[in-house]
Design a protein around this motif. Structure first.
Motif, PDB file in Angstrom:
ATOM      1  N   VAL A   1       0.819  -1.201   0.000  1.00 17.17           N
ATOM      2  CA  VAL A   1       0.000   0.000   0.000  1.00 17.17           C
ATOM      3  C   VAL A   1       0.858   1.258   0.000  1.00 17.17           C
ATOM      4  N   ARG A   2       0.424   2.222  -0.793  1.00 21.23           N
ATOM      5  CA  ARG A   2       1.000   3.564  -0.746  1.00 21.23           C
ATOM      6  C   ARG A   2       0.032   4.420   0.061  1.00 21.23           C
ATOM      7  N   PHE A   3       0.514   4.982   1.160  1.00 22.57           N
ATOM      8  CA  PHE A   3      -0.334   5.732   2.083  1.00 22.57           C
ATOM      9  C   PHE A   3       0.212   7.147   2.209  1.00 22.57           C
ATOM     10  N   VAL A   4      -0.594   8.123   1.772  1.00 21.45           N
ATOM     11  CA  VAL A   4      -0.204   9.528   1.857  1.00 21.45           C
ATOM     12  C   VAL A   4      -1.038  10.182   2.951  1.00 21.45           C
ATOM     13  N   LEU A   5      -0.361  10.791   3.918  1.00 23.90           N
ATOM     14  CA  LEU A   5      -1.034  11.458   5.032  1.00 23.90           C
ATOM     15  C   LEU A   5      -0.422  12.850   5.187  1.00 23.90           C
ATOM     16  N   GLY A   6      -1.199  13.870   4.821  1.00 23.89           N
ATOM     17  CA  GLY A   6      -0.655  15.222   4.849  1.00 23.89           C
ATOM     18  C   GLY A   6       0.492  15.355   3.872  1.00 23.89           C
ATOM     19  N   ASP A   7       1.655  15.787   4.355  1.00 29.43           N
ATOM     20  CA  ASP A   7       2.822  15.927   3.487  1.00 29.43           C
ATOM     21  C   ASP A   7       3.781  14.759   3.637  1.00 29.43           C
ATOM     22  N   GLN A   8       3.319  13.649   4.252  1.00 25.71           N
ATOM     23  CA  GLN A   8       4.152  12.460   4.429  1.00 25.71           C
ATOM     24  C   GLN A   8       3.634  11.312   3.574  1.00 25.71           C
ATOM     25  N   GLU A   9       4.539  10.421   3.190  1.00 25.71           N
ATOM     26  CA  GLU A   9       4.162   9.261   2.383  1.00 25.71           C
ATOM     27  C   GLU A   9       4.811   8.010   2.955  1.00 25.71           C
ATOM     28  N   PHE A  10       4.033   6.916   3.020  1.00 20.58           N
ATOM     29  CA  PHE A  10       4.522   5.655   3.582  1.00 20.58           C
ATOM     30  C   PHE A  10       4.163   4.510   2.646  1.00 20.58           C
ATOM     31  N   HIS A  11       4.975   3.453   2.702  1.00 21.55           N
ATOM     32  CA  HIS A  11       4.702   2.235   1.952  1.00 21.55           C
ATOM     33  C   HIS A  11       4.629   1.082   2.950  1.00 21.55           C
ATOM     34  N   LEU A  12       3.487   0.398   2.993  1.00 24.24           N
ATOM     35  CA  LEU A  12       3.263  -0.665   3.959  1.00 24.24           C
ATOM     36  C   LEU A  12       2.996  -1.978   3.235  1.00 24.24           C
ATOM     37  N   GLY A  13       3.474  -3.074   3.824  1.00 28.10           N
ATOM     38  CA  GLY A  13       3.272  -4.396   3.253  1.00 28.10           C
ATOM     39  C   GLY A  13       2.456  -5.276   4.175  1.00 28.10           C
TER      40      GLY A  13
ATOM     41  N   ALA B   1       0.406  -2.063   9.866  1.00 26.22           N
ATOM     42  CA  ALA B   1      -0.843  -1.356  10.154  1.00 26.22           C
ATOM     43  C   ALA B   1      -0.578   0.117  10.398  1.00 26.22           C
ATOM     44  N   ALA B   2      -1.636   0.915  10.308  1.00 24.19           N
ATOM     45  CA  ALA B   2      -1.549   2.344  10.584  1.00 24.19           C
ATOM     46  C   ALA B   2      -2.905   2.831  11.063  1.00 24.19           C
ATOM     47  N   GLU B   3      -2.908   3.940  11.796  1.00 23.09           N
ATOM     48  CA  GLU B   3      -4.155   4.578  12.189  1.00 23.09           C
ATOM     49  C   GLU B   3      -3.981   6.080  12.036  1.00 23.09           C
ATOM     50  N   PHE B   4      -5.066   6.775  11.747  1.00 20.76           N
ATOM     51  CA  PHE B   4      -4.943   8.212  11.516  1.00 20.76           C
ATOM     52  C   PHE B   4      -6.296   8.893  11.639  1.00 20.76           C
ATOM     53  N   ASP B   5      -6.235  10.188  11.876  1.00 21.99           N
ATOM     54  CA  ASP B   5      -7.408  11.052  11.935  1.00 21.99           C
ATOM     55  C   ASP B   5      -7.778  11.399  10.499  1.00 21.99           C
ATOM     56  N   THR B   6      -8.980  11.046  10.069  1.00 19.40           N
ATOM     57  CA  THR B   6      -9.344  11.255   8.677  1.00 19.40           C
ATOM     58  C   THR B   6      -9.616  12.721   8.329  1.00 19.40           C
ATOM     59  N   ARG B   7      -9.531  13.604   9.323  1.00 18.35           N
ATOM     60  CA  ARG B   7      -9.635  15.030   9.029  1.00 18.35           C
ATOM     61  C   ARG B   7      -8.332  15.561   8.445  1.00 18.35           C
ATOM     62  N   VAL B   8      -7.259  14.749   8.550  1.00 18.23           N
ATOM     63  CA  VAL B   8      -5.988  15.100   7.914  1.00 18.23           C
ATOM     64  C   VAL B   8      -6.061  14.647   6.454  1.00 18.23           C
ATOM     65  N   PRO B   9      -5.670  15.475   5.483  1.00 21.54           N
ATOM     66  CA  PRO B   9      -5.716  15.071   4.075  1.00 21.54           C
ATOM     67  C   PRO B   9      -4.983  13.748   3.865  1.00 21.54           C
ATOM     68  N   HIS B  10      -5.630  12.799   3.184  1.00 24.05           N
ATOM     69  CA  HIS B  10      -5.025  11.475   3.046  1.00 24.05           C
ATOM     70  C   HIS B  10      -5.454  10.809   1.745  1.00 24.05           C
ATOM     71  N   TRP B  11      -4.694   9.755   1.399  1.00 20.57           N
ATOM     72  CA  TRP B  11      -4.992   8.949   0.206  1.00 20.57           C
ATOM     73  C   TRP B  11      -4.368   7.577   0.396  1.00 20.57           C
ATOM     74  N   LEU B  12      -5.070   6.545  -0.077  1.00 19.90           N
ATOM     75  CA  LEU B  12      -4.593   5.164   0.001  1.00 19.90           C
ATOM     76  C   LEU B  12      -4.728   4.502  -1.360  1.00 19.90           C
ATOM     77  N   GLY B  13      -3.757   3.668  -1.711  1.00 15.63           N
ATOM     78  CA  GLY B  13      -3.851   2.938  -2.967  1.00 15.63           C
ATOM     79  C   GLY B  13      -2.796   1.855  -3.039  1.00 15.63           C
ATOM     80  N   SER B  14      -2.967   0.940  -3.980  1.00 10.36           N
ATOM     81  CA  SER B  14      -1.969  -0.107  -4.189  1.00 10.36           C
ATOM     82  C   SER B  14      -0.655   0.527  -4.637  1.00 10.36           C
ATOM     83  N   ALA B  15       0.456  -0.056  -4.171  1.00 10.42           N
ATOM     84  CA  ALA B  15       1.765   0.504  -4.490  1.00 10.42           C
ATOM     85  C   ALA B  15       2.433  -0.202  -5.668  1.00 10.42           C
TER      86      ALA B  15
END
Length: 218
Positions: free
Chosen positions: A149-161, A165-179
């Motif tokens: 997964v490619r996970f973008v949260l605010g101005d940060q980007e993470f790649h998870l396999g 796992a991750a948790e976040f406040d959805t009021r922060v700009p975010h995006w999820l998708g296959s990496a």
């Protein structure tokens, strides 16, 4: 795992084999068209020839497990969905997948309010909609079951396999998708009113969430 699936296929086809096989082609065609995928593109994803795929969809070729497995992965659906397996488990619970914004979402809870659970399948990266950060009320926790997964949260980007796992406040700009070129399968817990999933380690110590939004220990 493959041997178990093979046995499952034999069980499904033992009594009503012709009826089951007759429905595979139309389901394969409907899934491909729903993804706006050509036979040539699907051939690249599955390592099956376009001719074989066409014959499967037209019912001119009897499908094998070796053919259905890559097709199920490419379409992001369980193998049982391709062969119309009978319902299993609690007959009062029907997990009906729905498609939203290119995603396949399977609701796992049936109660109103509180934290809701979903299984979400993201299409391969090249099939995903254009990345657009969005915000909404709530709090989300997700666990990667399969894929990356490619996970973008605010101005940060993470790649998870798988297993992360991750948790976040959805009021922060975010995006999820296959990496990558394969679908990504996630287990998601979502609290629409900001409810959080209460998690703990085996020794009852609380899980710590880092500034990057990821759970310590994952």
């Amino acid at each position: 795992m493959q041997e178990k699936l093979r046995i499952r296929m034999m069980e499904l086809m033992s009594s009503t084999q012709e009826d089951v096989l007759a429905g595979v082609g139309p389901r394969l065609r409907a899934l491909r068209r729903a993804r706006n995928t050509t036979l040539a593109d699907l051939a690249t994803e599955t390592d099956l020839t376009a001719s074989t795929l066409s014959r499967l969809e037209n019912g001119k070729l009897r499908p094998t497990l070796e053919q259905l497995l890559p097709l199920a992965r490419a379409h992001g659906v369980p193998l049982d969905d391709l062969v119309a397996a009978p319902p299993t488990g609690d007959p009062r619970i029907h997990l009906k997948p729905v498609r939203r914004f290119g995603l396949t979402v399977v609701p796992l809870t049936r109660r109103a309010g509180g934290v809701q659970a979903y299984k979400v399948i993201y299409p391969p990266a090249r099939r995903a909609p254009t990345m657009k950060l969005h915000t909404h009320e709530g709090y989300e926790w997700f666990y990667v079951l399969n894929g990356h997964v490619r996970f973008v949260l605010g101005d940060q980007e993470f790649h998870l396999g798988p297993g992360e796992a991750a948790e976040f406040d959805t009021r922060v700009p975010h995006w999820l998708g296959s990496a990558d070129t394969h679908p990504a399968e996630l287990l998601t817990l979502f609290g629409p009113q900001g409810e959080r999933a209460h998690l703990s380690r085996p020794n009852n110590q609380p899980l710590e969430v880092g500034n990057d939004g990821r759970l310590a220990g994952y």
